[in-house]
Design a protein around this motif. Structure first.
Motif, PDB file in Angstrom:
ATOM      1  N   GLN A  34     141.743  14.520  -3.913  1.00  0.00           N
ATOM      2  CA  GLN A  34     142.247  13.229  -4.387  1.00  0.00           C
ATOM      3  C   GLN A  34     143.341  13.430  -5.422  1.00  0.00           C
ATOM      4  OE1 GLN A  34     140.567  11.185  -7.756  1.00  0.00           O
ATOM      5  NE2 GLN A  34     139.909   9.514  -6.433  1.00  0.00           N
ATOM      6  N   MET A  93     143.329   0.482  -8.496  1.00  0.00           N
ATOM      7  CA  MET A  93     142.166   0.210  -9.328  1.00  0.00           C
ATOM      8  C   MET A  93     142.601  -0.423 -10.647  1.00  0.00           C
ATOM      9  SD  MET A  93     140.214   3.811  -8.559  1.00  0.00           S
ATOM     10  CE  MET A  93     141.770   4.663  -8.284  1.00  0.00           C
ATOM     11  N   TRP A 141     133.452   8.767  -5.404  1.00  0.00           N
ATOM     12  CA  TRP A 141     132.473   8.357  -6.417  1.00  0.00           C
ATOM     13  C   TRP A 141     131.156   9.061  -6.159  1.00  0.00           C
ATOM     14  CZ3 TRP A 141     128.068   4.901  -6.086  1.00  0.00           C
ATOM     15  CH2 TRP A 141     127.578   4.469  -7.333  1.00  0.00           C
ATOM     16  N   HIS A 176     139.279   6.811  -2.938  1.00  0.00           N
ATOM     17  CA  HIS A 176     138.320   6.464  -3.991  1.00  0.00           C
ATOM     18  C   HIS A 176     137.063   7.287  -3.766  1.00  0.00           C
ATOM     19  CE1 HIS A 176     135.887   4.622  -6.905  1.00  0.00           C
ATOM     20  NE2 HIS A 176     135.447   3.578  -6.205  1.00  0.00           N
ATOM     21  N   THR A 222     144.288   3.625  -2.772  1.00  0.00           N
ATOM     22  CA  THR A 222     143.464   2.642  -3.467  1.00  0.00           C
ATOM     23  C   THR A 222     144.087   2.290  -4.814  1.00  0.00           C
ATOM     24  OG1 THR A 222     141.488   3.648  -2.470  1.00  0.00           O
ATOM     25  CG2 THR A 222     141.144   2.127  -4.300  1.00  0.00           C
ATOM     26  N   GLY A 259     138.563  -2.535  -7.423  1.00  0.00           N
ATOM     27  CA  GLY A 259     139.313  -1.647  -6.561  1.00  0.00           C
ATOM     28  C   GLY A 259     139.661  -2.336  -5.261  1.00  0.00           C
TER      29      GLY A 259
END
Length: 224
Positions: free
Chosen positions: A218, A25, A13, A11, A23, A45
């Motif tokens: 990611q 979500m 951000w 995750h 993760t 999450g």
């Protein structure tokens, strides 16, 4: 009324690694008017290892290419007894986040995002010369641009910087002796994979954070 579920290898951000593992979500959203300009909802999450947990609430106005939203962020990772209803300015771990964005017309489809923490409690504060805690109002600004669109693989580039509206440091930088910095830059690839006549949106995001000297790749999939 609708909801979505996705899975990602981490995750990320605003240049921060919120969870450095698999993760899940979920996103529940509700339109408040016929034209769907006003929406509200809940985003959550959870890490596969059980350590990361977060639940956020939001209300948003969006029309044409302009978006304005207020988010309540509540990450309970590492907190033994989360106080979900505690909003005391000295002890709360809630963050009230003002989010704005604007996407220019198709002739030049650059997107500008500007976000500022309006209320943060102990997560985003700084001692002044009188030993009083003041909010830093940490601010994040991002520019993104789609360089390839409507192809098998779409590509967008982005860069994000941070600074404090009130203080000598901000929440996003690990080095508290400095304020402004580039914390989020890279590219994002997206495409659809066909699975049993169903198009599965997938993405790969390469992220570099020059200020904090970290980088991640990611991979993510939107299940529905």
């Amino acid at each position: 009324l609708d909801f979505n579920v996705g899975v990602a290898t981490s995750h990320l951000w605003r240049g921060l690694v919120i969870n450095d593992g698999m993760t899940a979500m979920g996103f529940v959203h509700l339109a408040l008017d016929k034209n769907q300009h006003f929406t509200t909802g809940v985003w959550g999450g959870a890490g596969f290892d059980g350590d990361y947990r977060e639940i956020n609430y939001y209300v948003q106005y969006q029309k044409n290419n302009l978006s304005i939203a207020i988010w309540n962020l509540f990450n309970t990772t590492g907190i033994a007894s989360p106080e979900v209803f505690n909003y005391d300015k000295l002890t709360t771990t809630h963050i009230i986040d003002l989010r704005t964005s604007y996407r220019f017309p198709k002739a030049f489809p650059m997107r500008i995002e500007a976000d500022v923490f309006l209320y943060t409690g102990k997560n985003d504060r700084e001692l002044d010369v009188n030993n009083n805690y003041n909010s830093r109002y940490s601010t994040y600004v991002e520019l993104s641009y789609p360089v390839v669109e409507n192809q098998k693989v779409n590509v967008s580039l982005y860069v994000g910087g941070v600074f404090a509206l009130n203080g000598s440091s901000n929440l996003y930088r690990a080095d508290k002796s400095k304020d402004f910095g580039i914390v989020n830059t890279g590219f994002r690839l997206t495409k659809d994979i066909s699975v049993l006549n169903y198009k599965l949106p997938v993405s790969a995001t390469a992220m570099w954070n020059p200020a904090n000297k970290i980088a991640r790749l990611q991979l993510a999939v939107s299940l529905f």
